[in-house]
Design a protein around this motif. Structure first.
Motif, PDB file in Angstrom:
ATOM      1  N   VAL A 104      35.013  36.109  52.128  1.00  0.00           N
ATOM      2  CA  VAL A 104      34.539  36.572  50.821  1.00  0.00           C
ATOM      3  C   VAL A 104      35.642  37.357  50.115  1.00  0.00           C
ATOM      4  N   SER A 105      36.360  38.206  50.862  1.00  0.00           N
ATOM      5  CA  SER A 105      37.462  38.981  50.275  1.00  0.00           C
ATOM      6  C   SER A 105      38.539  38.054  49.729  1.00  0.00           C
ATOM      7  N   TYR A 106      38.801  36.976  50.461  1.00  0.00           N
ATOM      8  CA  TYR A 106      39.795  35.997  50.000  1.00  0.00           C
ATOM      9  C   TYR A 106      39.341  35.353  48.692  1.00  0.00           C
ATOM     10  N   LEU A 107      38.068  34.970  48.606  1.00  0.00           N
ATOM     11  CA  LEU A 107      37.565  34.344  47.379  1.00  0.00           C
ATOM     12  C   LEU A 107      37.637  35.315  46.204  1.00  0.00           C
ATOM     13  N   LEU A 108      37.287  36.566  46.440  1.00  0.00           N
ATOM     14  CA  LEU A 108      37.339  37.554  45.365  1.00  0.00           C
ATOM     15  C   LEU A 108      38.770  37.799  44.892  1.00  0.00           C
ATOM     16  N   ALA A 109      39.698  37.840  45.857  1.00  0.00           N
ATOM     17  CA  ALA A 109      41.094  38.146  45.517  1.00  0.00           C
ATOM     18  C   ALA A 109      41.769  36.978  44.805  1.00  0.00           C
ATOM     19  N   THR A 110      41.436  35.744  45.185  1.00  0.00           N
ATOM     20  CA  THR A 110      42.140  34.586  44.634  1.00  0.00           C
ATOM     21  C   THR A 110      41.426  33.963  43.434  1.00  0.00           C
TER      22      THR A 110
END
Length: 548
Positions: A25-31
Protein backbone atom coordinates in the motif's frame (compact mmCIF):
# COMPACT_ATOMS: atom_id res chain seq x y z
CA UNK A 1 -5.34 -6.98 0.46
CA UNK A 2 -8.94 -8.20 0.43
CA UNK A 3 -9.01 -8.29 4.25
CA UNK A 4 -7.87 -4.68 4.45
CA UNK A 5 -9.86 -3.04 1.65
CA UNK A 6 -13.13 -4.89 2.14
CA UNK A 7 -12.87 -5.45 5.92
CA UNK A 8 -13.49 -9.13 5.32
CA UNK A 9 -13.87 -11.32 8.37
CA UNK A 10 -10.93 -13.61 8.04
CA UNK A 11 -8.94 -15.94 10.20
CA UNK A 12 -6.13 -14.35 12.25
CA UNK A 13 -3.08 -13.47 10.16
CA UNK A 14 0.60 -13.49 11.24
CA UNK A 15 2.20 -10.05 11.79
CA UNK A 16 4.31 -10.39 8.65
CA UNK A 17 1.10 -10.53 6.58
CA UNK A 18 0.13 -7.02 7.61
CA UNK A 19 3.72 -5.81 7.13
CA UNK A 20 3.62 -7.03 3.53
CA UNK A 21 0.23 -5.41 2.88
CA UNK A 22 1.45 -2.15 4.44
CA UNK A 23 4.53 -2.23 2.25
CA UNK A 24 2.48 -2.73 -0.93
CA UNK A 25 0.00 0.00 0.00
CA UNK A 26 2.87 2.38 0.83
CA UNK A 27 4.38 1.67 -2.58
CA UNK A 28 1.08 2.46 -4.33
CA UNK A 29 0.68 5.69 -2.39
CA UNK A 30 4.26 6.78 -3.08
CA UNK A 31 4.26 5.96 -6.80
CA UNK A 32 0.65 6.56 -7.86
CA UNK A 33 -0.60 9.12 -5.37
CA UNK A 34 -3.41 9.19 -2.80
CA UNK A 35 -6.13 10.20 -5.29
CA UNK A 36 -5.58 7.18 -7.53
CA UNK A 37 -5.31 4.90 -4.52
CA UNK A 38 -8.74 6.08 -3.30
CA UNK A 39 -10.18 5.08 -6.68
CA UNK A 40 -8.40 1.73 -6.40
CA UNK A 41 -9.77 1.11 -2.89
CA UNK A 42 -13.31 2.09 -3.97
CA UNK A 43 -13.30 -0.13 -7.09
CA UNK A 44 -11.50 -3.10 -5.56
CA UNK A 45 -13.28 -6.43 -5.90
CA UNK A 46 -11.56 -9.64 -4.83
CA UNK A 47 -13.34 -11.56 -7.61
CA UNK A 48 -11.89 -9.33 -10.37
CA UNK A 49 -8.97 -7.44 -8.76
CA UNK A 50 -7.51 -6.29 -12.10
CA UNK A 51 -10.59 -4.13 -12.72
CA UNK A 52 -9.60 -1.82 -9.85
CA UNK A 53 -5.98 -1.68 -11.03
CA UNK A 54 -7.02 -0.75 -14.57
CA UNK A 55 -9.53 1.83 -13.36
CA UNK A 56 -7.17 3.57 -10.94
CA UNK A 57 -3.70 3.10 -12.42
CA UNK A 58 -4.22 1.81 -15.96
CA UNK A 59 -2.29 -1.35 -15.03
CA UNK A 60 -3.28 -4.83 -13.88
CA UNK A 61 -2.32 -5.87 -10.35
CA UNK A 62 0.39 -8.22 -11.65
CA UNK A 63 2.27 -5.28 -13.19
CA UNK A 64 1.91 -3.25 -9.99
CA UNK A 65 3.19 -6.17 -7.96
CA UNK A 66 6.22 -6.48 -10.24
CA UNK A 67 7.08 -2.82 -9.69
CA UNK A 68 6.65 -3.18 -5.92
CA UNK A 69 8.95 -6.21 -5.77
CA UNK A 70 11.52 -4.30 -7.81
CA UNK A 71 11.43 -1.42 -5.30
CA UNK A 72 11.98 -3.87 -2.44
CA UNK A 73 14.99 -5.35 -4.21
CA UNK A 74 16.49 -1.92 -4.75
CA UNK A 75 16.32 -1.28 -1.01
CA UNK A 76 17.76 -4.61 0.10
CA UNK A 77 21.38 -3.42 0.32
CA UNK A 78 21.98 -1.72 3.61
CA UNK A 79 24.72 0.53 4.88
CA UNK A 80 28.27 0.39 3.75
CA UNK A 81 29.86 -2.78 5.19
CA UNK A 82 32.45 -2.24 7.90
CA UNK A 83 35.93 -3.65 8.28
CA UNK A 84 34.67 -6.52 10.45
CA UNK A 85 32.27 -7.61 7.69
CA UNK A 86 35.05 -7.29 5.11
CA UNK A 87 37.34 -9.50 7.22
CA UNK A 88 34.63 -12.14 7.54
CA UNK A 89 34.16 -12.17 3.78
CA UNK A 90 37.92 -12.33 3.29
CA UNK A 91 38.16 -15.39 5.53
CA UNK A 92 35.66 -17.14 3.24
CA UNK A 93 37.75 -16.48 0.15
CA UNK A 94 41.08 -17.30 1.86
CA UNK A 95 39.91 -20.57 3.43
CA UNK A 96 40.90 -22.76 0.42
CA UNK A 97 44.46 -21.45 0.75
CA UNK A 98 44.98 -22.18 4.44
CA UNK A 99 48.17 -24.20 3.86
CA UNK A 100 49.85 -21.34 2.01
CA UNK A 101 48.59 -18.92 4.64
CA UNK A 102 50.12 -21.10 7.38
CA UNK A 103 53.52 -21.00 5.65
CA UNK A 104 53.18 -17.24 5.20
CA UNK A 105 52.49 -16.97 8.94
CA UNK A 106 55.71 -18.88 9.69
CA UNK A 107 57.64 -16.36 7.60
CA UNK A 108 55.87 -13.52 9.42
CA UNK A 109 56.93 -15.03 12.77
CA UNK A 110 60.60 -15.11 11.67
CA UNK A 111 60.47 -11.51 10.46
CA UNK A 112 58.67 -10.27 13.58
CA UNK A 113 61.12 -12.10 15.84
CA UNK A 114 64.12 -10.52 14.12
CA UNK A 115 62.52 -7.07 14.38
CA UNK A 116 61.98 -7.43 18.15
CA UNK A 117 65.43 -8.93 18.89
CA UNK A 118 67.34 -6.17 17.11
CA UNK A 119 66.93 -3.48 19.83
CA UNK A 120 68.15 -5.89 22.55
CA UNK A 121 71.18 -6.68 20.43
CA UNK A 122 71.90 -2.95 20.17
CA UNK A 123 71.62 -2.65 23.98
CA UNK A 124 74.27 -5.34 24.47
CA UNK A 125 76.36 -3.85 21.70
CA UNK A 126 76.46 -0.42 23.40
CA UNK A 127 76.46 -1.27 27.14
CA UNK A 128 78.84 -4.26 27.04
CA UNK A 129 80.47 -4.48 23.64
CA UNK A 130 81.42 -0.84 23.01
CA UNK A 131 81.41 0.58 26.58
CA UNK A 132 83.48 -2.31 28.02
CA UNK A 133 85.57 -2.99 24.92
CA UNK A 134 84.42 -6.65 24.67
CA UNK A 135 85.50 -7.54 21.12
CA UNK A 136 84.45 -11.16 21.48
CA UNK A 137 80.89 -10.18 22.37
CA UNK A 138 80.91 -7.55 19.64
CA UNK A 139 81.96 -10.10 17.02
CA UNK A 140 79.43 -12.67 18.22
CA UNK A 141 76.59 -10.17 18.09
CA UNK A 142 77.46 -9.03 14.57
CA UNK A 143 77.75 -12.61 13.27
CA UNK A 144 74.54 -13.66 15.02
CA UNK A 145 72.59 -10.69 13.63
CA UNK A 146 73.93 -11.40 10.15
CA UNK A 147 72.78 -15.04 10.29
CA UNK A 148 69.37 -14.05 11.62
CA UNK A 149 69.11 -11.44 8.87
CA UNK A 150 69.76 -14.09 6.19
CA UNK A 151 67.19 -16.48 7.69
CA UNK A 152 64.48 -13.82 8.00
CA UNK A 153 65.21 -12.54 4.48
CA UNK A 154 64.73 -16.04 3.02
CA UNK A 155 61.55 -16.50 5.05
CA UNK A 156 60.28 -13.11 3.91
CA UNK A 157 61.09 -13.89 0.28
CA UNK A 158 59.23 -17.20 0.49
CA UNK A 159 56.30 -15.44 2.14
CA UNK A 160 56.12 -12.84 -0.62
CA UNK A 161 56.08 -15.58 -3.27
CA UNK A 162 53.33 -17.49 -1.50
CA UNK A 163 51.37 -14.30 -0.96
CA UNK A 164 51.56 -13.54 -4.68
CA UNK A 165 50.18 -17.02 -5.43
CA UNK A 166 47.36 -16.62 -2.92
CA UNK A 167 46.54 -13.16 -4.29
CA UNK A 168 46.32 -14.50 -7.84
CA UNK A 169 44.21 -17.44 -6.67
CA UNK A 170 41.77 -15.27 -4.72
CA UNK A 171 41.40 -12.82 -7.59
CA UNK A 172 40.72 -15.71 -9.98
CA UNK A 173 38.16 -17.23 -7.60
CA UNK A 174 36.22 -13.98 -7.21
CA UNK A 175 36.33 -13.31 -10.95
CA UNK A 176 35.00 -16.79 -11.69
CA UNK A 177 32.30 -16.40 -9.03
CA UNK A 178 31.17 -13.11 -10.55
CA UNK A 179 31.36 -14.39 -14.13
CA UNK A 180 29.43 -17.55 -13.20
CA UNK A 181 26.81 -15.40 -11.48
CA UNK A 182 26.52 -13.15 -14.54
CA UNK A 183 25.76 -16.21 -16.69
CA UNK A 184 22.80 -17.00 -14.40
CA UNK A 185 21.23 -13.56 -14.53
CA UNK A 186 18.25 -13.00 -16.78
CA UNK A 187 17.91 -10.68 -19.76
CA UNK A 188 15.94 -8.26 -17.59
CA UNK A 189 19.14 -7.51 -15.68
CA UNK A 190 21.21 -6.92 -18.83
CA UNK A 191 18.56 -4.66 -20.33
CA UNK A 192 19.12 -2.22 -17.45
CA UNK A 193 22.78 -2.76 -16.50
CA UNK A 194 25.59 -0.65 -17.93
CA UNK A 195 28.39 -2.62 -19.54
CA UNK A 196 31.10 -0.22 -18.39
CA UNK A 197 29.90 -0.46 -14.78
CA UNK A 198 29.99 -4.26 -14.91
CA UNK A 199 33.50 -4.15 -16.37
CA UNK A 200 34.64 -1.86 -13.54
CA UNK A 201 33.23 -4.25 -10.92
CA UNK A 202 35.18 -7.13 -12.46
CA UNK A 203 38.44 -5.17 -12.82
CA UNK A 204 39.32 -2.11 -10.73
CA UNK A 205 37.01 -3.01 -7.83
CA UNK A 206 38.51 -6.49 -7.62
CA UNK A 207 42.07 -5.18 -7.55
CA UNK A 208 41.24 -3.01 -4.54
CA UNK A 209 39.70 -6.00 -2.76
CA UNK A 210 42.53 -8.35 -3.68
CA UNK A 211 45.17 -5.91 -2.46
CA UNK A 212 43.46 -5.51 0.90
CA UNK A 213 42.59 -9.18 1.25
CA UNK A 214 46.12 -10.54 0.75
CA UNK A 215 48.89 -7.95 1.15
CA UNK A 216 47.08 -5.88 3.77
CA UNK A 217 46.02 -8.86 5.89
CA UNK A 218 49.49 -10.42 5.85
CA UNK A 219 51.03 -7.08 6.72
CA UNK A 220 48.43 -6.71 9.45
CA UNK A 221 49.44 -10.04 11.03
CA UNK A 222 53.07 -8.94 11.05
CA UNK A 223 52.28 -5.58 12.60
CA UNK A 224 50.07 -7.08 15.33
CA UNK A 225 52.81 -9.56 16.30
CA UNK A 226 55.46 -6.86 16.40
CA UNK A 227 53.28 -4.47 18.42
CA UNK A 228 52.33 -7.16 20.97
CA UNK A 229 55.82 -8.56 21.59
CA UNK A 230 57.49 -5.12 21.55
CA UNK A 231 55.00 -3.75 24.09
CA UNK A 232 55.81 -6.61 26.47
CA UNK A 233 59.53 -6.00 25.91
CA UNK A 234 59.12 -2.28 26.67
CA UNK A 235 57.72 -3.01 30.13
CA UNK A 236 60.50 -5.53 30.81
CA UNK A 237 63.10 -2.96 29.83
CA UNK A 238 61.78 0.18 31.60
CA UNK A 239 58.25 0.07 32.93
CA UNK A 240 57.97 3.80 33.71
CA UNK A 241 58.78 4.93 30.18
CA UNK A 242 56.63 2.10 28.81
CA UNK A 243 53.65 3.23 30.88
CA UNK A 244 54.03 6.79 29.58
CA UNK A 245 54.18 5.57 25.96
CA UNK A 246 51.22 3.21 26.35
CA UNK A 247 49.04 5.96 27.87
CA UNK A 248 49.67 8.12 24.78
CA UNK A 249 49.45 5.31 22.21
CA UNK A 250 45.63 5.35 21.71
CA UNK A 251 46.05 8.79 20.15
CA UNK A 252 47.27 6.97 17.03
CA UNK A 253 43.73 5.75 16.38
CA UNK A 254 42.09 9.16 16.47
CA UNK A 255 42.55 9.48 12.70
CA UNK A 256 40.69 6.29 11.79
CA UNK A 257 38.04 7.14 14.38
CA UNK A 258 37.18 10.49 12.79
CA UNK A 259 38.02 9.87 9.12
CA UNK A 260 37.69 6.10 8.58
CA UNK A 261 33.99 5.93 7.63
CA UNK A 262 34.28 9.06 5.51
CA UNK A 263 37.23 7.53 3.67
CA UNK A 264 35.25 4.36 2.92
CA UNK A 265 32.27 6.30 1.59
CA UNK A 266 34.53 8.60 -0.46
CA UNK A 267 36.23 5.55 -1.98
CA UNK A 268 32.86 4.04 -2.90
CA UNK A 269 31.73 7.25 -4.58
CA UNK A 270 35.03 7.46 -6.47
CA UNK A 271 34.58 3.91 -7.75
CA UNK A 272 30.98 4.67 -8.75
CA UNK A 273 32.07 7.73 -10.74
CA UNK A 274 34.90 5.77 -12.34
CA UNK A 275 32.39 3.12 -13.43
CA UNK A 276 30.15 5.85 -14.91
CA UNK A 277 33.07 7.24 -16.94
CA UNK A 278 33.95 3.74 -18.15
CA UNK A 279 30.33 3.13 -19.20
CA UNK A 280 30.17 6.41 -21.14
CA UNK A 281 33.47 5.66 -22.88
CA UNK A 282 32.38 2.14 -23.80
CA UNK A 283 29.05 3.40 -25.12
CA UNK A 284 30.68 6.15 -27.20
CA UNK A 285 33.30 3.86 -28.73
CA UNK A 286 30.63 1.34 -29.67
CA UNK A 287 28.44 3.99 -31.30
CA UNK A 288 31.01 5.92 -33.33
CA UNK A 289 29.06 5.46 -36.56
CA UNK A 290 25.98 7.06 -35.00
CA UNK A 291 28.07 9.83 -33.43
CA UNK A 292 29.64 10.74 -36.75
CA UNK A 293 26.48 10.45 -38.87
CA UNK A 294 24.50 12.79 -36.61
CA UNK A 295 27.39 15.06 -35.65
CA UNK A 296 27.17 14.23 -31.96
CA UNK A 297 30.85 14.80 -31.19
CA UNK A 298 30.31 18.05 -29.26
CA UNK A 299 27.43 16.62 -27.26
CA UNK A 300 29.39 13.47 -26.47
CA UNK A 301 32.39 15.55 -25.41
CA UNK A 302 30.21 17.71 -23.15
CA UNK A 303 28.72 14.63 -21.48
CA UNK A 304 32.13 13.02 -21.05
CA UNK A 305 33.61 16.27 -19.70
CA UNK A 306 30.83 16.50 -17.10
CA UNK A 307 31.38 12.93 -15.93
CA UNK A 308 35.16 13.30 -15.84
CA UNK A 309 34.69 16.46 -13.74
CA UNK A 310 32.53 14.51 -11.28
CA UNK A 311 35.19 11.78 -11.15
CA UNK A 312 37.86 14.42 -10.50
CA UNK A 313 35.84 15.86 -7.60
CA UNK A 314 35.29 12.39 -6.13
CA UNK A 315 39.01 11.61 -6.52
CA UNK A 316 40.03 14.88 -4.83
CA UNK A 317 37.70 14.18 -1.90
CA UNK A 318 38.85 10.56 -1.51
CA UNK A 319 42.54 11.51 -1.75
CA UNK A 320 42.22 14.44 0.68
CA UNK A 321 40.41 12.37 3.32
CA UNK A 322 42.99 9.60 2.91
CA UNK A 323 45.76 12.18 3.38
CA UNK A 324 44.12 13.48 6.57
CA UNK A 325 43.86 9.92 7.81
CA UNK A 326 47.58 9.30 7.22
CA UNK A 327 48.74 12.71 8.51
CA UNK A 328 46.89 12.32 11.81
CA UNK A 329 48.77 9.09 12.50
CA UNK A 330 52.17 10.49 11.52
CA UNK A 331 51.84 13.57 13.75
CA UNK A 332 50.75 11.44 16.72
CA UNK A 333 53.68 9.03 16.33
CA UNK A 334 56.19 11.89 16.12
CA UNK A 335 54.76 13.54 19.25
CA UNK A 336 54.99 10.32 21.32
CA UNK A 337 58.57 9.63 20.17
CA UNK A 338 59.78 13.14 21.03
CA UNK A 339 58.15 13.06 24.46
CA UNK A 340 59.57 9.63 25.31
CA UNK A 341 63.03 10.56 24.06
CA UNK A 342 63.07 13.71 26.23
CA UNK A 343 62.04 11.85 29.41
CA UNK A 344 64.46 8.99 28.67
CA UNK A 345 67.38 11.40 28.12
CA UNK A 346 66.81 12.91 31.57
CA UNK A 347 66.75 9.40 33.07
CA UNK A 348 70.09 8.55 31.41
CA UNK A 349 71.64 11.79 32.72
CA UNK A 350 70.28 10.96 36.19
CA UNK A 351 71.85 7.49 36.14
CA UNK A 352 68.58 5.53 36.38
CA UNK A 353 68.80 4.25 32.79
CA UNK A 354 71.78 3.15 30.66
CA UNK A 355 72.42 4.62 27.23
CA UNK A 356 72.08 1.17 25.65
CA UNK A 357 68.73 0.68 27.36
CA UNK A 358 67.48 4.03 26.03
CA UNK A 359 68.59 3.15 22.50
CA UNK A 360 66.88 -0.25 22.82
CA UNK A 361 63.76 1.39 24.26
CA UNK A 362 63.54 3.88 21.39
CA UNK A 363 63.98 1.00 18.94
CA UNK A 364 61.22 -1.03 20.61
CA UNK A 365 59.00 2.04 20.81
CA UNK A 366 59.48 2.42 17.08
CA UNK A 367 58.38 -1.20 16.76
CA UNK A 368 55.17 -0.24 18.56
CA UNK A 369 54.39 3.19 17.15
CA UNK A 370 55.53 2.47 13.58
CA UNK A 371 53.36 -0.64 13.24
CA UNK A 372 50.47 1.11 14.98
CA UNK A 373 50.74 3.90 12.44
CA UNK A 374 51.01 1.15 9.83
CA UNK A 375 47.86 -0.41 11.26
CA UNK A 376 46.21 2.99 10.90
CA UNK A 377 47.21 3.03 7.22
CA UNK A 378 46.02 -0.55 6.82
CA UNK A 379 42.71 0.46 8.36
CA UNK A 380 42.54 3.12 5.66
CA UNK A 381 43.18 0.51 2.94
CA UNK A 382 40.59 -1.79 4.46
CA UNK A 383 38.09 1.06 4.61
CA UNK A 384 38.72 1.77 0.93
CA UNK A 385 38.30 -1.92 0.10
CA UNK A 386 34.87 -1.97 1.70
CA UNK A 387 33.68 0.26 -1.15
CA UNK A 388 34.85 -2.29 -3.71
CA UNK A 389 33.36 -5.14 -1.70
CA UNK A 390 30.04 -3.33 -1.54
CA UNK A 391 29.93 -3.01 -5.32
CA UNK A 392 30.80 -6.70 -5.72
CA UNK A 393 28.12 -7.64 -3.18
CA UNK A 394 25.58 -5.53 -5.05
CA UNK A 395 26.25 -7.59 -8.17
CA UNK A 396 26.19 -10.92 -6.31
CA UNK A 397 22.92 -9.89 -4.65
CA UNK A 398 21.21 -9.76 -8.04
CA UNK A 399 18.97 -12.78 -8.46
CA UNK A 400 17.96 -14.26 -11.83
CA UNK A 401 14.34 -13.47 -12.60
CA UNK A 402 13.97 -16.50 -14.86
CA UNK A 403 14.86 -19.85 -13.28
CA UNK A 404 13.92 -23.45 -13.99
CA UNK A 405 11.18 -24.78 -11.74
CA UNK A 406 12.24 -27.42 -9.23
CA UNK A 407 10.24 -30.04 -11.16
CA UNK A 408 11.05 -28.74 -14.65
CA UNK A 409 11.32 -31.41 -17.36
CA UNK A 410 12.95 -31.38 -20.82
CA UNK A 411 10.68 -30.16 -23.61
CA UNK A 412 9.85 -32.69 -26.30
CA UNK A 413 9.94 -31.68 -29.97
CA UNK A 414 6.83 -29.53 -30.63
CA UNK A 415 4.08 -31.37 -32.46
CA UNK A 416 1.09 -28.99 -32.47
CA UNK A 417 1.47 -25.29 -31.65
CA UNK A 418 2.99 -22.41 -29.73
CA UNK A 419 0.30 -20.44 -27.92
CA UNK A 420 0.11 -17.18 -25.97
CA UNK A 421 -2.91 -17.30 -23.68
CA UNK A 422 -4.01 -14.01 -22.09
CA UNK A 423 -0.43 -12.74 -21.83
CA UNK A 424 0.25 -9.41 -20.07
CA UNK A 425 3.80 -8.16 -19.77
CA UNK A 426 5.74 -5.09 -18.61
CA UNK A 427 9.51 -4.57 -18.72
CA UNK A 428 9.62 -1.93 -16.01
CA UNK A 429 6.51 -2.56 -13.96
CA UNK A 430 5.28 0.93 -14.89
CA UNK A 431 4.35 0.72 -18.58
CA UNK A 432 2.48 -2.29 -19.95
CA UNK A 433 3.96 -3.57 -23.23
CA UNK A 434 1.49 -6.43 -23.85
CA UNK A 435 -2.01 -6.65 -22.40
CA UNK A 436 -4.12 -9.83 -22.52
CA UNK A 437 -2.54 -11.04 -25.79
CA UNK A 438 -3.67 -14.37 -27.24
CA UNK A 439 -2.37 -16.05 -30.39
CA UNK A 440 -1.56 -19.47 -31.78
CA UNK A 441 1.25 -20.52 -34.13
CA UNK A 442 0.61 -24.01 -35.54
CA UNK A 443 3.57 -26.26 -36.35
CA UNK A 444 4.71 -25.91 -39.95
CA UNK A 445 3.40 -22.39 -40.51
CA UNK A 446 5.47 -19.27 -41.21
CA UNK A 447 4.26 -16.29 -39.19
CA UNK A 448 5.47 -12.69 -39.28
CA UNK A 449 4.76 -10.05 -36.64
CA UNK A 450 4.27 -6.66 -38.28
CA UNK A 451 3.72 -3.35 -36.56
CA UNK A 452 5.29 -0.06 -35.49
CA UNK A 453 8.30 0.15 -33.23
CA UNK A 454 7.42 -0.58 -29.61
CA UNK A 455 4.21 -2.46 -30.29
CA UNK A 456 5.59 -5.71 -28.80
CA UNK A 457 6.97 -7.74 -31.73
CA UNK A 458 10.34 -8.44 -30.10
CA UNK A 459 8.65 -8.82 -26.73
CA UNK A 460 6.58 -11.75 -28.01
CA UNK A 461 9.73 -13.47 -29.27
CA UNK A 462 11.47 -12.77 -25.95
CA UNK A 463 8.59 -14.41 -24.12
CA UNK A 464 8.62 -17.45 -26.41
CA UNK A 465 12.37 -17.82 -25.78
CA UNK A 466 11.62 -17.30 -22.09
CA UNK A 467 14.04 -14.43 -21.71
CA UNK A 468 11.20 -13.00 -19.60
CA UNK A 469 8.08 -14.39 -17.95
CA UNK A 470 4.64 -12.79 -18.45
CA UNK A 471 3.17 -11.08 -15.41
CA UNK A 472 -0.17 -12.63 -16.31
CA UNK A 473 -1.23 -15.42 -18.67
CA UNK A 474 1.00 -18.14 -20.08
CA UNK A 475 3.12 -19.14 -23.07
CA UNK A 476 2.61 -22.79 -23.94
CA UNK A 477 4.08 -25.33 -26.35
CA UNK A 478 1.69 -28.17 -27.17
CA UNK A 479 -0.36 -27.13 -24.13
CA UNK A 480 2.59 -27.22 -21.71
CA UNK A 481 3.47 -23.97 -19.95
CA UNK A 482 7.10 -23.21 -20.85
CA UNK A 483 7.73 -22.32 -17.19
CA UNK A 484 7.43 -26.05 -16.43
CA UNK A 485 10.22 -27.10 -18.82
CA UNK A 486 13.95 -26.45 -18.67
CA UNK A 487 15.22 -23.33 -20.39
CA UNK A 488 17.99 -25.25 -22.15
CA UNK A 489 15.58 -27.78 -23.74
CA UNK A 490 13.20 -24.97 -24.80
CA UNK A 491 15.91 -23.00 -26.58
CA UNK A 492 17.35 -26.16 -28.11
CA UNK A 493 14.05 -26.46 -30.02
CA UNK A 494 14.30 -22.90 -31.41
CA UNK A 495 16.58 -21.72 -34.19
CA UNK A 496 17.25 -18.05 -33.49
CA UNK A 497 18.70 -15.34 -35.72
CA UNK A 498 19.08 -12.24 -33.59
CA UNK A 499 18.51 -8.74 -34.86
CA UNK A 500 22.07 -7.71 -33.98
CA UNK A 501 24.87 -9.97 -35.27
CA UNK A 502 27.66 -10.70 -32.80
CA UNK A 503 30.95 -12.46 -33.51
CA UNK A 504 33.08 -13.85 -30.68
CA UNK A 505 36.84 -13.40 -30.60
CA UNK A 506 37.65 -16.75 -32.16
CA UNK A 507 37.83 -18.29 -35.64
CA UNK A 508 35.06 -18.17 -38.24
CA UNK A 509 34.71 -21.94 -37.91
CA UNK A 510 34.21 -21.78 -34.12
CA UNK A 511 31.70 -18.93 -34.43
CA UNK A 512 29.57 -21.06 -36.77
CA UNK A 513 29.98 -24.08 -34.49
CA UNK A 514 28.79 -22.24 -31.34
CA UNK A 515 25.19 -23.40 -31.73
CA UNK A 516 26.29 -27.05 -32.01
CA UNK A 517 29.70 -27.67 -30.38
CA UNK A 518 29.85 -31.28 -31.61
CA UNK A 519 29.46 -30.30 -35.30
CA UNK A 520 32.24 -31.55 -37.59
CA UNK A 521 34.18 -29.33 -39.98
CA UNK A 522 32.06 -30.73 -42.82
CA UNK A 523 28.89 -29.77 -40.95
CA UNK A 524 30.26 -26.25 -40.45
CA UNK A 525 31.03 -25.87 -44.16
CA UNK A 526 27.63 -27.25 -45.12
CA UNK A 527 25.96 -24.65 -42.89
CA UNK A 528 28.07 -21.89 -44.45
CA UNK A 529 27.10 -23.03 -47.95
CA UNK A 530 23.44 -23.04 -46.98
CA UNK A 531 23.82 -19.48 -45.70
CA UNK A 532 25.66 -18.62 -48.97
CA UNK A 533 28.80 -17.33 -47.19
CA UNK A 534 31.15 -20.24 -47.99
CA UNK A 535 32.83 -18.48 -50.93
CA UNK A 536 33.41 -15.36 -48.84
CA UNK A 537 34.95 -17.37 -45.99
CA UNK A 538 37.37 -19.30 -48.21
CA UNK A 539 38.52 -16.00 -49.71
CA UNK A 540 39.70 -14.82 -46.27
CA UNK A 541 43.45 -15.03 -45.52
CA UNK A 542 43.12 -18.21 -43.42
CA UNK A 543 39.70 -19.38 -44.58
CA UNK A 544 37.61 -20.90 -41.83
CA UNK A 545 40.54 -20.50 -39.40
CA UNK A 546 40.53 -16.71 -39.78
CA UNK A 547 40.18 -14.95 -36.45
CA UNK A 548 37.38 -12.38 -36.26
Amino acid sequence: MTDILQRAAAEPRPPVYYQVVTSFVSYLLATEGATRFKVFAREFDAAVPDRAGDAAFGKPLAVLEQGWLGSLKAGDLGALPGIAAFLRRSATYLRPYWRQEALILVGVLFTAGFTVLQPFAFKLLIDRGIAQGDYRLLTGLIVGLSLLFIVQSLASLNGEYLNARVAAGVLTDIRLQLFRHLQRLSMGFYSQAQLGDLMARLSSDLYVIQSAMTGVLVQGMYLVLVVTTSTIALFLLEWRLALLAVICTPLVFLGPRFFGAKAAEASYQQQEQNAAVTSTLQENLGAQAVVKVFGLQDRALATFREQVAKLAQATIRATFIAMLLGMAGELTVTFIQLMTLAVGAFMVMGGSLSLGSLVAFIGLLGNVLGPMHGLSSLMQSLQLATGGMRRVDELLAEEPQIVDAANAVPLERPAREIRLDGVTFSYSGEQTTLRDVGLSIPVGQSVAFVGPSGCGKSTILNLILRFYDPVAGAVTVDGRDIRTVTQASLRDQIGTVLQDTFLFNTSVRENIRLGRPDASDADVEAAAKTAEIHDLIVSLPQGYATMV
